[in-house]
Design an enzyme around this catalytic site. Structure first.
Site, short mmCIF file in Angstrom:
data_model
loop_
_atom_site.label_atom_id
_atom_site.label_comp_id
_atom_site.label_asym_id
_atom_site.label_seq_id
_atom_site.Cartn_x
_atom_site.Cartn_y
_atom_site.Cartn_z
N LYS A 493 4.11 16.91 2.04
CA LYS A 493 5.47 17.41 1.86
C LYS A 493 5.53 18.89 2.22
O LYS A 493 4.49 19.55 2.28
CB LYS A 493 5.90 17.19 0.41
CG LYS A 493 4.98 17.87 -0.59
CD LYS A 493 5.25 17.43 -2.02
CE LYS A 493 4.32 18.15 -2.97
NZ LYS A 493 4.43 17.69 -4.34
N ARG A 590 11.10 15.28 -14.98
CA ARG A 590 11.68 15.70 -13.71
C ARG A 590 12.42 14.48 -13.16
O ARG A 590 13.60 14.32 -13.38
CB ARG A 590 10.56 16.19 -12.79
CG ARG A 590 11.04 16.77 -11.51
CD ARG A 590 9.91 17.50 -10.75
NE ARG A 590 8.92 16.59 -10.18
CZ ARG A 590 7.89 17.00 -9.41
NH1 ARG A 590 7.72 18.30 -9.16
NH2 ARG A 590 7.05 16.13 -8.91
N HIS A 619 3.43 11.55 -12.93
CA HIS A 619 2.96 12.87 -12.51
C HIS A 619 2.67 13.70 -13.75
O HIS A 619 3.46 13.70 -14.70
CB HIS A 619 4.05 13.53 -11.65
CG HIS A 619 3.58 14.73 -10.89
ND1 HIS A 619 2.34 14.80 -10.29
CD2 HIS A 619 4.19 15.90 -10.61
CE1 HIS A 619 2.21 15.97 -9.68
NE2 HIS A 619 3.32 16.66 -9.86
N ARG A 676 -3.31 11.30 -5.73
CA ARG A 676 -2.40 12.01 -4.82
C ARG A 676 -2.91 13.44 -4.62
O ARG A 676 -2.75 14.31 -5.47
CB ARG A 676 -0.98 12.03 -5.38
CG ARG A 676 -0.36 10.65 -5.53
CD ARG A 676 1.11 10.73 -5.87
NE ARG A 676 1.36 11.53 -7.05
CZ ARG A 676 1.29 11.09 -8.31
NH1 ARG A 676 0.98 9.81 -8.55
NH2 ARG A 676 1.55 11.90 -9.31
N TYR A 718 13.13 51.22 4.93
CA TYR A 718 14.42 51.19 4.23
C TYR A 718 14.34 51.86 2.86
O TYR A 718 13.32 51.76 2.17
CB TYR A 718 14.87 49.74 4.03
CG TYR A 718 15.39 49.09 5.28
CD1 TYR A 718 16.46 49.65 5.99
CD2 TYR A 718 14.84 47.91 5.75
CE1 TYR A 718 16.94 49.05 7.14
CE2 TYR A 718 15.31 47.29 6.89
CZ TYR A 718 16.36 47.87 7.58
OH TYR A 718 16.84 47.27 8.71
N CYS A 766 10.33 44.62 5.52
CA CYS A 766 11.61 44.36 6.19
C CYS A 766 11.70 42.88 6.57
O CYS A 766 10.77 42.12 6.34
CB CYS A 766 11.75 45.18 7.46
SG CYS A 766 11.32 46.89 7.31
N ASP A 768 11.65 41.34 9.58
CA ASP A 768 10.72 40.86 10.60
C ASP A 768 9.48 41.72 10.74
O ASP A 768 8.65 41.48 11.60
CB ASP A 768 11.41 40.81 11.96
CG ASP A 768 12.74 40.11 11.88
OD1 ASP A 768 12.75 38.96 11.40
OD2 ASP A 768 13.75 40.71 12.27
#
Ligand SMILES: *Cc1c(COP(=O)(O)O)cnc(C)c1O
Length: 823
Positions: A493, A590, A619, A676, A718, A766, A768
């Site tokens: 996943k 859950r 689980h 799992r 920044y 930042c 990127d």
């Protein structure tokens, strides 16, 4: 193989028993992996006992490939043999030992110089470079990649041929007692001990003991090459061997070769002063100390073997830092490139073709290759290459060079010839390739990096490198914790925890995983479109995607009574069958059914036979923490009870599973039918109890875009959060929070490694980019910066900013290129 072997010879060599078949039959090839069989009818298959499965399980497949001769263990069930089909079975007490005995015999047929390399680091690089240097003057045989283990060494020996004029093999050990078997096979005339470091310290009582064990390789060697710079190592060697067998080098007087090193603008000059005061000067194209150490071993070995220093220098001129790996890269037009631009010999070509065979199917198999630069035996080499290309069913070959035109095509393989790499680049276009699998393999001088660049999809400066060998290692580590019959479902996943779902799923499929699981239906659809055939469970499908699941052969988890009723009604109406899984909530709170809903559930399932119940699971909420042990056991016991009740009600026994990575280690008695596996596969051991047993599989790397000098008091980034009161040097890196580099690493919260040194983040991260302080680090624009990997623990990084490794891994943006390699 150096010499074909008759069955009666094999029986004699291994002390085996011929169960059936004819004595005179001759094999010329040995295989241990059913996927790597070529020339099947002349192959002896040795069924080894792997962590995953016994090689014996693959015998039916091998028979259908045409293999006739098998070496099996004593416990092999003779009744399974069909004696009428010309098959040959030999039974031995231990198949691995038998493989080694056959290798030792083959080794004895090799009468030319053979060099053995051991040590903690650099074995493979020294071997590869020495191979390059010696092939200026000789035809060299050597182990492919780092085939240096109890099983790798025999395979390396089977790769030697009578026309080789010198052979280089490496030996790697991790425990006491392992070297004897390797020595018995390799028996080097000349040995190199590269160095001693911390690798595998845990397997030995002391560093000394590790040195002694490794030294056993040279028991019968005429000469041993070693360095005097490490006194612990040199003292041990000098104690063990008489002076006339020792060839040393070092930076202080007293060594056979005294080295001095001068850094040049580009590269380094190495001067070796011999005992007779002869001085030899070489120029090498790098300057880091590890490469210099490795190349000095190479120089001393080549000189000892009598190679002329002018020839050595010729080879050094083409030498580049070796990338010891086959790398998988995305090509233009959905093609997949296998970059093998460092290796240039038959053994390497075979490994690369094997790797190619294991990839997902594409439209065509294309090989781009150059002349093989080795001295002599030209006819033999190219006829062997032609054979390999047709055995591996290559559709199209682009051949570059002056000699490679000797390859020929037996079947439908097309061959296009080019004299130079430049001709090739002018003669082809990336658009000639559509969804093809392309292997690019060539000698250094051909500069095939240009071909890779030309065909590669454009990338930005940040990559996530995935080590597929480490993935195999981790998978096998967990396999060893399991009973042989326990199945493994692997959680892929969230883009396989950031690693890239399709490639990882493909690798798992070839390793023998039983099931895959994804979070959402789209993830499963993507895997099917990439050709993944394993069963796939979808953890959290939405109702709207159920038909898609059915179309793509995906198996949804049904987790509530209302979802189950909907699924039943839909499949009735559409008149379709659907495989489903049920999730039981035993305490995670859950998703999932409650134990009290069982009666309801049973009734619906009985009334809807179109729903096939594949498995049931629960689980654990706290498998990774000792404090929750009692709670976990309660969950597991509840689940066991649910399983029994369901079995009574439905009179079927679907697969049951409960344990995640942490649970596999903590609750081995609750494996049920399947486990799992998630985070552990990706190299993170969350319980902290088995740290060291797993290998990190991923390295996140970026590059330095720019370096700046900052004046005293200058601020960085920044909000002017980074400050350098005394000024300094900073580097701007091509990674930011949009790539998944967490903003909490800002202002010293994180660091990267540049040339092995820590450079702290300065200022805010930042979108990127981010900046690091280069104080005390010599770096240039374009240099690499490591964000995490084997040298920077992901768990520590996560802890530092108050999160968990799962989050850091899965946050890595899909715009970061994934590159896969075998080391
Ligand atoms: C993610 C997940 C796992 C795997 O957990 P790890 O801690 O990564 O091993 C197992 N089962 C379910 C239901 C999951 O969602």
């Amino acid at each position: 193989m150096l010499q074909g072997l008759s069955i009666s010879q094999i029986v004699d060599l291994t002390g085996g028993k011929l169960l059936c078949g004819e004595n005179e039959f001759v094999v010329t090839n040995v295989a241990i992996d059913s996927r790597q069989v070529v020339r099947a009818t002349e192959t002896l298959f040795v069924a080894l006992q792997g962590a995953k499965a016994s090689g014996e399980l693959f015998i039916p497949d091998l028979i259908s490939l045409g293999v006739k001769a098998f070496l099996v263990s004593k416990s092999f069930d003779e009744n399974k043999i069909r004696k009428d089909e010309g098959l040959i079975f030999i039974a031995v007490p231990d198949t691995r030992e038998a493989l080694q005995k056959i290798a030792a015999f083959q080794r004895k047929q090799f009468k030319k110089p053979l060099l053995g390399i051991t040590g903690s680091n650099g074995k493979t690089i020294v071997k590869e470079w020495l191979g390059q240097v010696l092939s200026e003057e000789y035809t060299v045989g050597k182990s492919p990649k780092s085939y240096n283990s109890q099983v790798g060494v025999p395979l390396s020996i089977f790769g030697l041929s009578a026309y080789h004029q010198v052979a280089i093999l490496e030996a790697g050990i991790s425990k006491p007692g392992e070297m004897d078997a390797l020595e018995n096979m390799i028996q080097p005339h000349l040995g190199i001990f590269t160095n001693i470091g911390s690798a595998h310290d845990e397997g030995f009582p002391s560093r000394k003991a590790k040195i002694w064990e490794k030294l056993k390789l040279f028991k019968r060697s005429k000469f041993v090459i070693y360095q005097k710079n490490d006194s612990e190592l040199s003292n041990s060697i000098e104690q063990e061997f008489s002076a006339d067998r020792l060839i040393s080098w070092g930076d202080e007087p007293g060594a056979t070769f005294v080295r001095s090193v001068k850094k040049l603008e580009q590269g380094t000059r190495i001067v070796l002063l011999k005992e007779d005061l002869e001085m030899l000067t070489f120029k090498v194209p790098f300057s880091d100390s590890a490469s210099l150490e490795n190349i000095t071993h190479v120089l001393v070995a080549a000189l000892t073997l009598g190679e002329q220093s002018t020839k050595i220098q010729q080879a050094l001129d083409h030498l580049k830092p070796v990338e010891m790996r086959l790398t998988l890269k995305d090509g233009a037009n959905e093609s997949l490139l296998i970059d093998d631009t460092y290796s240039n010999d038959l053994a390497g070509l075979r490994v690369a073709l094997d790797f190619m065979k294991l990839q997902r199917p594409k439209k065509r198999r294309v090989v781009i290759l150059s002349d093989v630069l080795q001295h002599g035996a030209v006819e033999e080499v190219y006829s062997e290459i032609s054979g390999l290309l047709s055995e591996y069913e290559i559709d199209q070959v682009y051949a570059v060079g002056k000699e490679v035109h000797r390859i020929s095509s037996a079947g439908s393989m097309e061959i296009a010839l080019f004299e130079t790499t430049q001709d090739l680049l002018q003669g082809i276009s990336p658009n000639d390739f559509q969804e093809d699998l392309i292997l690019i393999t060539g000698a250094r001088v051909f500069g095939f990096e240009r071909v890779v660049n030309f065909l590669q999809r454009r990338i930005h400066g940040t990559t996530l490198e995935i080590n597929l060998n480490a993935l195999t290692h981790n998978f096998n580590f967990y396999k060893k914790q399991l009973k042989p019959q326990t199945k493994v479902m692997v959680m892929v996943k969230a883009f396989a925890y950031g690693g890239g779902a399709a490639e990882i799923a493909n690798h798992l499929q070839s390793m023998g995983a039983d099931y895959l699981a994804v979070a959402f239906t789209d993830e499963g659809v993507a895997l099917r479109e990439e050709g993944i055939t394993l069963p796939i469970m979808v953890l959290n499908p939405v109702k709207e995607s159920l038909l898609l699941c059915q179309q793509y052969d995906l198996e949804p988890v049904v987790f509530s009574p209302s979802f189950l009723r909907f699924t039943a009604a839909l499949t009735q109406k559409e008149k379709i069958e659907l495989s489903i899984h049920l999730d039981f909530d035993t305490g995670m709170h859950r998703l999932g059914f409650d134990e009290s809903e069982l009666a309801d559930l049973g009734e619906i399932l009985l009334a809807n036979p179109q729903l096939e119940l594949k498995s049931i699971y629960t689980h654990l909420a706290g498998a990774d923490e000792e404090v929750h042990k009692e709670y976990s056991i309660q969950q597991l016991e509840t689940f066991a009870r649910i399983k029994e009740k369901l079995k009574l009600m439905l009179s079927i026994a679907p697969l049951a599973h409960a344990l995640n990575s942490a649970g596999i280690l903590a609750f081995p008695s609750f494996q049920f039918d399947m486990v799992r596996l998630g985070i552990g596969l990706y190299g993170v051991e969350v319980t902290g109890k088995n740290e060291g047993a797993l290998k990190p599989i991923s390295t996140l790397k970026t590059t330095i875009s720019q370096i700046k000098e900052i004046p005293p008091g200058g601020t960085i980034g920044y909000s002017r959060k980074g400050v350098l009161p005394d000024g300094g040097r900073i580097a701007t890196l091509a990674i930011g929070y949009a790539d998944g580099y967490d903003r909490r690493f800002s202002n010293g919260g994180g660091f990267v490694l540049i040339h092995g040194q820590k450079a702290p983040i300065i200022g805010n991260v930042c979108m990127d980019m981010c900046m690091v302080n280069l104080e005390g680090i010599a770096a240039q624009e374009g240099d690499e910066a490591i964000v995490f990997g084997p040298e920077v623990s992901l768990s520590d990084l996560a802890k530092g900013i108050g999160t968990i490794p799962y989050e850091l891994l899965t946050n890595i943006s899909t715009r970061v290129k994934r590159v896969y390699y075998l080391d």
